[in-house]
Design a protein around this motif. Structure first.
Motif, PDB file in Angstrom:
ATOM      1  N   ALA A   1       0.829  -1.206   0.000  1.00 52.50           N
ATOM      2  CA  ALA A   1       0.000   0.000   0.000  1.00 52.50           C
ATOM      3  C   ALA A   1       0.865   1.258   0.000  1.00 52.50           C
ATOM      4  N   MET A   2       0.196   2.412  -0.104  1.00 52.19           N
ATOM      5  CA  MET A   2       0.878   3.711  -0.135  1.00 52.19           C
ATOM      6  C   MET A   2       0.478   4.516   1.101  1.00 52.19           C
ATOM      7  N   PRO A   3       1.377   4.679   2.084  1.00 56.63           N
ATOM      8  CA  PRO A   3       1.035   5.416   3.304  1.00 56.63           C
ATOM      9  C   PRO A   3       0.707   6.881   3.001  1.00 56.63           C
ATOM     10  N   LEU A   4      -0.298   7.395   3.692  1.00 58.75           N
ATOM     11  CA  LEU A   4      -0.731   8.774   3.515  1.00 58.75           C
ATOM     12  C   LEU A   4      -1.157   9.306   4.875  1.00 58.75           C
ATOM     13  N   GLU A   5      -0.520  10.381   5.341  1.00 54.50           N
ATOM     14  CA  GLU A   5      -0.825  10.922   6.661  1.00 54.50           C
ATOM     15  C   GLU A   5      -2.021  11.873   6.613  1.00 54.50           C
ATOM     16  N   MET A   6      -2.928  11.713   7.594  1.00 55.73           N
ATOM     17  CA  MET A   6      -4.080  12.590   7.768  1.00 55.73           C
ATOM     18  C   MET A   6      -4.403  12.655   9.251  1.00 55.73           C
ATOM     19  N   THR A   7      -5.119  13.694   9.651  1.00 54.68           N
ATOM     20  CA  THR A   7      -5.675  13.700  10.999  1.00 54.68           C
ATOM     21  C   THR A   7      -6.946  12.848  10.984  1.00 54.68           C
ATOM     22  N   PRO A   8      -7.399  12.384  12.151  1.00 54.28           N
ATOM     23  CA  PRO A   8      -8.655  11.624  12.177  1.00 54.28           C
ATOM     24  C   PRO A   8      -9.824  12.404  11.577  1.00 54.28           C
ATOM     25  N   GLU A   9      -9.873  13.713  11.843  1.00 57.88           N
ATOM     26  CA  GLU A   9     -10.963  14.532  11.299  1.00 57.88           C
ATOM     27  C   GLU A   9     -10.898  14.579   9.774  1.00 57.88           C
ATOM     28  N   GLU A  10      -9.712  14.794   9.225  1.00 58.34           N
ATOM     29  CA  GLU A  10      -9.557  14.837   7.765  1.00 58.34           C
ATOM     30  C   GLU A  10      -9.946  13.501   7.148  1.00 58.34           C
ATOM     31  N   HIS A  11      -9.527  12.417   7.774  1.00 56.50           N
ATOM     32  CA  HIS A  11      -9.850  11.090   7.251  1.00 56.50           C
ATOM     33  C   HIS A  11     -11.354  10.869   7.193  1.00 56.50           C
ATOM     34  N   ASP A  12     -12.046  11.147   8.282  1.00 57.13           N
ATOM     35  CA  ASP A  12     -13.476  10.850   8.332  1.00 57.13           C
ATOM     36  C   ASP A  12     -14.277  11.719   7.374  1.00 57.13           C
ATOM     37  N   ARG A  13     -13.883  12.984   7.219  1.00 57.25           N
ATOM     38  CA  ARG A  13     -14.561  13.830   6.224  1.00 57.25           C
ATOM     39  C   ARG A  13     -14.314  13.299   4.817  1.00 57.25           C
ATOM     40  N   SER A  14     -13.100  12.847   4.571  1.00 48.84           N
ATOM     41  CA  SER A  14     -12.743  12.374   3.236  1.00 48.84           C
ATOM     42  C   SER A  14     -13.486  11.096   2.866  1.00 48.84           C
ATOM     43  N   VAL A  15     -13.512  10.119   3.784  1.00 45.78           N
ATOM     44  CA  VAL A  15     -14.171   8.848   3.443  1.00 45.78           C
ATOM     45  C   VAL A  15     -15.689   9.005   3.418  1.00 45.78           C
ATOM     46  N   ALA A  16     -16.218  10.008   4.120  1.00 50.40           N
ATOM     47  CA  ALA A  16     -17.653  10.266   4.007  1.00 50.40           C
ATOM     48  C   ALA A  16     -18.020  10.563   2.562  1.00 50.40           C
ATOM     49  N   LEU A  17     -17.176  11.358   1.901  1.00 49.63           N
ATOM     50  CA  LEU A  17     -17.439  11.744   0.512  1.00 49.63           C
ATOM     51  C   LEU A  17     -17.114  10.641  -0.475  1.00 49.63           C
ATOM     52  N   THR A  18     -15.992   9.952  -0.268  1.00 48.89           N
ATOM     53  CA  THR A  18     -15.509   9.018  -1.294  1.00 48.89           C
ATOM     54  C   THR A  18     -15.916   7.573  -1.061  1.00 48.89           C
ATOM     55  N   SER A  19     -16.455   7.253   0.126  1.00 53.32           N
ATOM     56  CA  SER A  19     -16.802   5.866   0.416  1.00 53.32           C
ATOM     57  C   SER A  19     -18.174   5.713   1.057  1.00 53.32           C
TER      58      SER A  19
END
Length: 378
Positions: A179-197
């Motif tokens: 896989a390809m590691p990518l750093e995010m904060t928990p808040e950024e992650h959850d907002r992002s996956v809400a939109l894309t997943s």
């Protein structure tokens, strides 16, 4: 029963050495946990598995995802791969049981487990939440694959207390499974996956639900468009109740905006000849074009490719012959999608190629007897 799934004693000749060493403990032997196990074992890493379900655990071991965890294991890294509603509990238990280990989890929400652990006063210095953006419609150890994570993003959520050496362990895990590691904060992650997943799951399920009561005649007309947009609707309801509940805030925000957009389109279609109605519809489609153009393509690039559609007879060896002849023409296949024609003895191979290679590919294939159904220049 003889256990033939102990850790490999030697790595394959020529294989890239793993970044991780020692024992990796995986808690949860379902799709993600067992897939991590398969990928690490392929690298020669010692994988110790445990699961609340003895049957699931034994199945994962039998399939070769790792060995049974032992009481005297001393893992440096622990991967928690359990449902979201028990992730915080299991992470806390693992931190307490193994005071020298780094603990990560692969839950699809990151903020709720972090907040729960923090509110309990748990020392989170050795906890690093993470999430591989990979999966399948079917779960369980029987569906696990060593290549599940190859080329996929793996989000790592560090904070100011995270040690560099601990972060390196989790990033090494992601790299070792491809896989390809990518750093995010928990808040950024959850907002992002809400939109894309998460919202795409809801939309796909709502659309697929319309098919449940549809007439058989309508279903016989189903093409690749409806299959593409409803593919993920086959996902497990039990898991998604947890995921959506844990990330409800960001999901609701997007659903509310989407509902407003749908309302605008519906209103325009009530009187499609009214002034401005056609513009609303056109802008909706155009904005969709803009969104699709922003999605990363091959190797994460935004580069666009041209597409040609080749009719392929439903007989053995035809796809292999098609790829072979494209290779002879010097055409690299950038992407491929297959569509089967209901009731017909052929399928449609939608092949993405470099724009500069499109004309040569069409001409060369036609000279070799292939039937071209269409291309993006039509």
């Amino acid at each position: 029963m003889t256990d033939t799934t102990s850790a490999p004693t030697a790595r394959k000749t020529g294989a890239v050495a793993p970044r991780l060493s020692g024992t990796v403990r995986i808690v949860g032997a379902g799709l993600l946990g067992a897939s991590v196990g398969h990928a690490l074992r392929a690298k020669g890493v010692d994988v110790a598995l445990t699961d609340a379900s003895p049957a699931q655990l034994r199945l994962a071991v039998d399939y070769g995802a790792g060995r049974l965890a032992a009481d005297d294991d001393t893992p440096a890294l622990i991967v928690v791969a359990v449902p979201p509603d028990v992730t915080a509990d299991v992470v806390q238990a693992e931190l307490e049981r193994y005071p020298d280990a780094v603990v990560t989890d692969v839950a699809s929400v990151k903020l709720e487990p972090f907040r729960t652990l923090r509110d309990r006063g748990v020392d989170l210095a050795r906890y690093i939440g993470s999430h591989p953006l990979a999966g399948r419609e079917r779960g369980g150890a029987i569906s696990a694959r060593a290549d599940l994570f190859i080329g996929r993003p793996w989000v790592v959520c560090r904070d100011e207390d995270t040690k560099a050496t601990d972060l390196a362990l989790v990033e090494a895990l992601a790299l070792d499974v491809g896989a390809m590691p990518l750093e995010m904060t928990p808040e950024e992650h959850d907002r992002s996956v809400a939109l894309t997943s998460h919202v795409p799951q809801v939309v796909a399920s709502l659309l697929a639900a319309r098919l449940a009561g549809a007439e058989e005649g309508a279903l016989r007309l189903a093409g690749q468009g409806v299959r593409d947009t409803t593919r993920i609707a086959a996902s497990a309801p039990e898991l998604w109740v947890q995921i959506l509940g844990a990330n409800a805030g960001p999901v609701v925000e997007i659903l509310d905006a989407l509902a407003a957009d749908l309302g605008d389109v519906a209103e325009a279609l009530r009187a499609p000849a009214a002034p401005g109605a056609r513009r609303v519809i056109a802008e909706t489609i155009r904005q969709g074009n803009d969104g699709v153009d922003r999605l990363p393509g091959k190797h994460g690039q935004n580069r666009r490719f041209e597409t040609l559609v080749v009719m392929v007879d439903d007989t053995a060896g035809q796809l292999g012959r098609l790829f072979g002849e494209l290779g002879e023409l010097g055409v690299n296949v950038e992407d491929l999608r297959l569509e089967h024609s209901p009731g017909a003895q052929f399928g449609l191979a939608e092949i993405s190629v470099d724009p500069a290679a499109l004309h040569g590919a069409i001409t060369g294939l036609q000279e070799r007897g292939w039937r071209i159904a269409g291309n993006t220049n039509d």
